[in-house]
Design a protein around this motif. Structure first.
Motif, PDB file in Angstrom:
ATOM      1  N   VAL A 237       0.849  -1.202   0.000  1.00  0.00           N
ATOM      2  CA  VAL A 237       0.000   0.000   0.000  1.00  0.00           C
ATOM      3  C   VAL A 237       0.884   1.252   0.000  1.00  0.00           C
ATOM      4  O   VAL A 237       0.643   2.207  -0.758  1.00  0.00           O
ATOM      5  CB  VAL A 237      -0.953  -0.006   1.215  1.00  0.00           C
ATOM      6  N   ALA A 238       1.928   1.238   0.835  1.00  0.00           N
ATOM      7  CA  ALA A 238       2.827   2.397   0.899  1.00  0.00           C
ATOM      8  C   ALA A 238       3.500   2.636  -0.457  1.00  0.00           C
ATOM      9  O   ALA A 238       3.541   3.775  -0.950  1.00  0.00           O
ATOM     10  CB  ALA A 238       3.883   2.179   1.991  1.00  0.00           C
ATOM     11  N   ASP A 239       4.003   1.567  -1.065  1.00  0.00           N
ATOM     12  CA  ASP A 239       4.683   1.703  -2.366  1.00  0.00           C
ATOM     13  C   ASP A 239       3.703   2.192  -3.435  1.00  0.00           C
ATOM     14  O   ASP A 239       4.047   3.045  -4.267  1.00  0.00           O
ATOM     15  CB  ASP A 239       5.281   0.362  -2.798  1.00  0.00           C
ATOM     16  N   THR A 240       2.485   1.656  -3.398  1.00  0.00           N
ATOM     17  CA  THR A 240       1.487   2.018  -4.427  1.00  0.00           C
ATOM     18  C   THR A 240       1.083   3.480  -4.300  1.00  0.00           C
ATOM     19  O   THR A 240       0.874   4.168  -5.302  1.00  0.00           O
ATOM     20  CB  THR A 240       0.247   1.106  -4.297  1.00  0.00           C
ATOM     21  N   LEU A 241       0.985   3.944  -3.065  1.00  0.00           N
ATOM     22  CA  LEU A 241       0.566   5.332  -2.840  1.00  0.00           C
ATOM     23  C   LEU A 241       1.751   6.297  -2.817  1.00  0.00           C
ATOM     24  O   LEU A 241       1.553   7.519  -2.765  1.00  0.00           O
ATOM     25  CB  LEU A 241      -0.213   5.446  -1.523  1.00  0.00           C
ATOM     26  N   GLY A 242       2.964   5.766  -2.803  1.00  0.00           N
ATOM     27  CA  GLY A 242       4.138   6.636  -2.726  1.00  0.00           C
ATOM     28  C   GLY A 242       4.243   7.318  -1.374  1.00  0.00           C
ATOM     29  O   GLY A 242       4.685   8.475  -1.286  1.00  0.00           O
ATOM     30  N   LEU A 243       3.850   6.592  -0.337  1.00  0.00           N
ATOM     31  CA  LEU A 243       3.892   7.142   1.023  1.00  0.00           C
ATOM     32  C   LEU A 243       4.910   6.378   1.860  1.00  0.00           C
ATOM     33  O   LEU A 243       5.216   5.211   1.566  1.00  0.00           O
ATOM     34  CB  LEU A 243       2.511   7.009   1.680  1.00  0.00           C
ATOM     35  N   PRO A 244       5.423   6.994   2.942  1.00  0.00           N
ATOM     36  CA  PRO A 244       6.327   6.256   3.823  1.00  0.00           C
ATOM     37  C   PRO A 244       5.608   5.062   4.452  1.00  0.00           C
ATOM     38  O   PRO A 244       4.428   5.161   4.820  1.00  0.00           O
ATOM     39  CB  PRO A 244       6.696   7.283   4.907  1.00  0.00           C
ATOM     40  N   ALA A 245       6.328   3.949   4.554  1.00  0.00           N
ATOM     41  CA  ALA A 245       5.740   2.754   5.175  1.00  0.00           C
ATOM     42  C   ALA A 245       5.302   3.054   6.606  1.00  0.00           C
ATOM     43  O   ALA A 245       4.319   2.495   7.094  1.00  0.00           O
ATOM     44  CB  ALA A 245       6.753   1.608   5.149  1.00  0.00           C
ATOM     45  N   SER A 246       6.010   3.959   7.277  1.00  0.00           N
ATOM     46  CA  SER A 246       5.670   4.288   8.670  1.00  0.00           C
ATOM     47  C   SER A 246       4.286   4.933   8.756  1.00  0.00           C
ATOM     48  O   SER A 246       3.553   4.717   9.727  1.00  0.00           O
ATOM     49  CB  SER A 246       6.721   5.225   9.268  1.00  0.00           C
ATOM     50  N   HIS A 247       3.912   5.719   7.745  1.00  0.00           N
ATOM     51  CA  HIS A 247       2.586   6.347   7.746  1.00  0.00           C
ATOM     52  C   HIS A 247       1.495   5.274   7.620  1.00  0.00           C
ATOM     53  O   HIS A 247       0.529   5.253   8.397  1.00  0.00           O
ATOM     54  CB  HIS A 247       2.461   7.351   6.602  1.00  0.00           C
TER      55      HIS A 247
END
Ligand code: FES
Length: 178
Positions: free
Chosen positions: A50-60
Protein backbone atom coordinates in the motif's frame (compact mmCIF):
# COMPACT_ATOMS: atom_id res chain seq x y z
CA UNK A 1 7.92 -13.51 2.76
CA UNK A 2 4.65 -13.46 0.84
CA UNK A 3 4.47 -11.41 -2.32
CA UNK A 4 1.34 -9.37 -2.87
CA UNK A 5 0.41 -7.41 -5.98
CA UNK A 6 -2.64 -5.41 -6.91
CA UNK A 7 -4.42 -6.38 -10.12
CA UNK A 8 -4.86 -3.84 -12.89
CA UNK A 9 -8.48 -3.47 -11.83
CA UNK A 10 -7.51 -2.81 -8.22
CA UNK A 11 -4.90 -0.26 -9.33
CA UNK A 12 -7.61 1.52 -11.31
CA UNK A 13 -9.82 1.52 -8.19
CA UNK A 14 -6.94 2.98 -6.19
CA UNK A 15 -6.48 5.76 -8.75
CA UNK A 16 -10.20 6.52 -8.48
CA UNK A 17 -9.93 6.63 -4.68
CA UNK A 18 -6.92 8.98 -4.86
CA UNK A 19 -8.83 11.33 -7.14
CA UNK A 20 -11.48 11.87 -4.45
CA UNK A 21 -9.05 13.42 -1.98
CA UNK A 22 -6.92 16.56 -1.94
CA UNK A 23 -3.86 14.63 -0.71
CA UNK A 24 -2.70 11.07 -1.20
CA UNK A 25 -2.40 10.58 2.56
CA UNK A 26 -6.18 10.82 2.78
CA UNK A 27 -6.51 7.77 0.54
CA UNK A 28 -4.65 5.58 3.03
CA UNK A 29 -7.69 4.24 4.88
CA UNK A 30 -9.85 3.32 1.86
CA UNK A 31 -6.86 1.76 0.12
CA UNK A 32 -6.10 -0.29 3.23
CA UNK A 33 -9.75 -1.45 3.15
CA UNK A 34 -9.37 -2.36 -0.51
CA UNK A 35 -6.18 -4.29 0.31
CA UNK A 36 -7.86 -6.11 3.20
CA UNK A 37 -10.74 -7.11 0.93
CA UNK A 38 -8.24 -8.34 -1.63
CA UNK A 39 -5.86 -10.26 0.62
CA UNK A 40 -7.88 -10.91 3.78
CA UNK A 41 -5.51 -8.91 5.97
CA UNK A 42 -3.04 -6.03 5.92
CA UNK A 43 0.10 -7.60 7.38
CA UNK A 44 3.50 -5.91 7.10
CA UNK A 45 3.94 -7.02 3.48
CA UNK A 46 0.53 -5.71 2.44
CA UNK A 47 1.19 -2.45 4.31
CA UNK A 48 4.41 -2.10 2.32
CA UNK A 49 2.51 -2.71 -0.92
CA UNK A 50 0.00 0.00 0.00
CA UNK A 51 2.83 2.40 0.90
CA UNK A 52 4.68 1.70 -2.37
CA UNK A 53 1.49 2.02 -4.43
CA UNK A 54 0.57 5.33 -2.84
CA UNK A 55 4.14 6.64 -2.73
CA UNK A 56 3.89 7.14 1.02
CA UNK A 57 6.33 6.26 3.82
CA UNK A 58 5.74 2.75 5.18
CA UNK A 59 5.67 4.29 8.67
CA UNK A 60 2.59 6.35 7.75
CA UNK A 61 0.66 3.33 6.44
CA UNK A 62 1.80 1.24 9.42
CA UNK A 63 0.61 3.95 11.82
CA UNK A 64 -2.86 4.00 10.29
CA UNK A 65 -3.15 0.21 10.02
CA UNK A 66 -2.12 -0.38 13.61
CA UNK A 67 -4.36 2.35 15.05
CA UNK A 68 -7.57 0.54 14.12
CA UNK A 69 -8.46 -2.99 15.24
CA UNK A 70 -10.68 -3.19 12.15
CA UNK A 71 -7.56 -3.61 10.02
CA UNK A 72 -6.29 -7.16 10.43
CA UNK A 73 -2.52 -7.14 10.86
CA UNK A 74 -2.31 -10.91 10.42
CA UNK A 75 -4.33 -13.65 8.80
CA UNK A 76 -7.66 -14.19 10.57
CA UNK A 77 -10.39 -16.77 10.50
CA UNK A 78 -13.23 -16.56 8.00
CA UNK A 79 -15.42 -15.07 10.74
CA UNK A 80 -13.86 -12.59 13.16
CA UNK A 81 -15.88 -12.29 16.36
CA UNK A 82 -15.12 -8.92 17.97
CA UNK A 83 -16.49 -9.06 21.50
CA UNK A 84 -16.60 -5.67 23.16
CA UNK A 85 -15.11 -5.68 26.65
CA UNK A 86 -15.03 -1.92 27.10
CA UNK A 87 -16.77 -0.33 30.10
CA UNK A 88 -20.51 -0.66 29.31
CA UNK A 89 -20.11 -4.12 27.85
CA UNK A 90 -17.73 -5.14 30.64
CA UNK A 91 -20.23 -4.32 33.39
CA UNK A 92 -23.00 -6.01 31.38
CA UNK A 93 -21.17 -9.32 31.13
CA UNK A 94 -18.88 -8.79 28.14
CA UNK A 95 -16.13 -10.96 29.60
CA UNK A 96 -18.64 -13.71 30.42
CA UNK A 97 -19.64 -13.65 26.75
CA UNK A 98 -16.01 -13.71 25.66
CA UNK A 99 -15.25 -16.68 27.92
CA UNK A 100 -18.35 -18.50 26.67
CA UNK A 101 -17.08 -18.15 23.11
CA UNK A 102 -13.59 -19.25 24.16
CA UNK A 103 -15.02 -22.38 25.78
CA UNK A 104 -17.36 -23.11 22.89
CA UNK A 105 -14.65 -22.77 20.24
CA UNK A 106 -11.70 -24.09 22.29
CA UNK A 107 -9.49 -21.07 21.65
CA UNK A 108 -8.52 -17.93 23.53
CA UNK A 109 -9.13 -14.32 22.50
CA UNK A 110 -6.65 -13.43 19.77
CA UNK A 111 -6.58 -16.99 18.43
CA UNK A 112 -8.09 -18.71 15.39
CA UNK A 113 -9.71 -22.13 15.34
CA UNK A 114 -7.60 -24.83 13.62
CA UNK A 115 -10.18 -25.10 10.82
CA UNK A 116 -9.70 -21.39 10.08
CA UNK A 117 -13.39 -20.65 10.58
CA UNK A 118 -13.35 -18.39 13.64
CA UNK A 119 -11.11 -15.79 15.26
CA UNK A 120 -12.12 -14.30 18.61
CA UNK A 121 -11.00 -10.81 19.57
CA UNK A 122 -11.59 -8.68 22.65
CA UNK A 123 -12.10 -5.14 21.38
CA UNK A 124 -12.71 -1.63 22.61
CA UNK A 125 -16.03 0.22 22.38
CA UNK A 126 -17.94 -0.48 19.17
CA UNK A 127 -20.30 2.45 19.64
CA UNK A 128 -23.32 0.41 20.70
CA UNK A 129 -23.01 0.81 24.47
CA UNK A 130 -26.80 0.98 24.96
CA UNK A 131 -27.05 -2.54 23.58
CA UNK A 132 -24.34 -4.06 25.75
CA UNK A 133 -22.97 -6.61 25.81
CA UNK A 134 -22.47 -6.77 22.09
CA UNK A 135 -20.13 -7.98 19.38
CA UNK A 136 -19.43 -7.33 15.74
CA UNK A 137 -18.77 -10.04 13.18
CA UNK A 138 -15.99 -9.44 10.64
CA UNK A 139 -16.35 -5.65 10.63
CA UNK A 140 -19.98 -6.01 9.61
CA UNK A 141 -22.90 -7.56 11.48
CA UNK A 142 -23.75 -6.20 14.94
CA UNK A 143 -25.19 -8.66 17.45
CA UNK A 144 -26.60 -6.85 20.46
CA UNK A 145 -27.55 -7.82 24.02
CA UNK A 146 -25.54 -11.02 23.95
CA UNK A 147 -26.44 -14.09 25.96
CA UNK A 148 -24.74 -17.49 25.89
CA UNK A 149 -27.75 -18.88 24.02
CA UNK A 150 -27.56 -16.10 21.43
CA UNK A 151 -23.84 -16.72 20.94
CA UNK A 152 -24.49 -20.44 20.43
CA UNK A 153 -27.11 -19.60 17.80
CA UNK A 154 -24.66 -17.30 16.02
CA UNK A 155 -21.93 -19.97 15.98
CA UNK A 156 -24.38 -22.63 14.74
CA UNK A 157 -25.63 -20.30 11.99
CA UNK A 158 -22.13 -19.40 10.83
CA UNK A 159 -21.01 -23.03 10.86
CA UNK A 160 -23.92 -23.86 8.56
CA UNK A 161 -22.84 -21.11 6.18
CA UNK A 162 -25.60 -18.70 7.16
CA UNK A 163 -25.40 -15.08 8.30
CA UNK A 164 -26.82 -13.81 11.57
CA UNK A 165 -29.21 -10.88 11.27
CA UNK A 166 -27.67 -7.45 11.64
CA UNK A 167 -29.15 -5.78 14.71
CA UNK A 168 -29.17 -2.04 14.02
CA UNK A 169 -28.66 0.60 16.67
CA UNK A 170 -31.78 2.74 16.86
CA UNK A 171 -31.68 6.39 17.82
CA UNK A 172 -34.55 5.76 20.26
CA UNK A 173 -35.08 2.87 22.56
CA UNK A 174 -37.36 0.79 20.34
CA UNK A 175 -37.54 -1.96 22.92
CA UNK A 176 -39.64 0.25 25.19
CA UNK A 177 -41.73 2.00 22.53
CA UNK A 178 -42.52 -1.08 20.38
S1 FES B 1 -18.74 -0.36 25.65
FE1 FES B 1 -19.32 -1.99 24.32
S2 FES B 1 -20.18 -0.95 22.63
FE2 FES B 1 -19.50 0.66 23.89
Amino acid sequence: MATYVFTAEQLAQIEAIKSRYPSVQSATMPVLWLAQDAFGHVDADVQQLVADTLGLPASHVHGVATFYTQYYKEKKGKHVLDVCTCLSCHISGGYDMLHHLENRLGIKAGETTPDGLFTIQSVECLGACGYAPMMQITNDVFVNELTPEKLDQVIDTLKKGGSPDFEPIGLVNNRETA
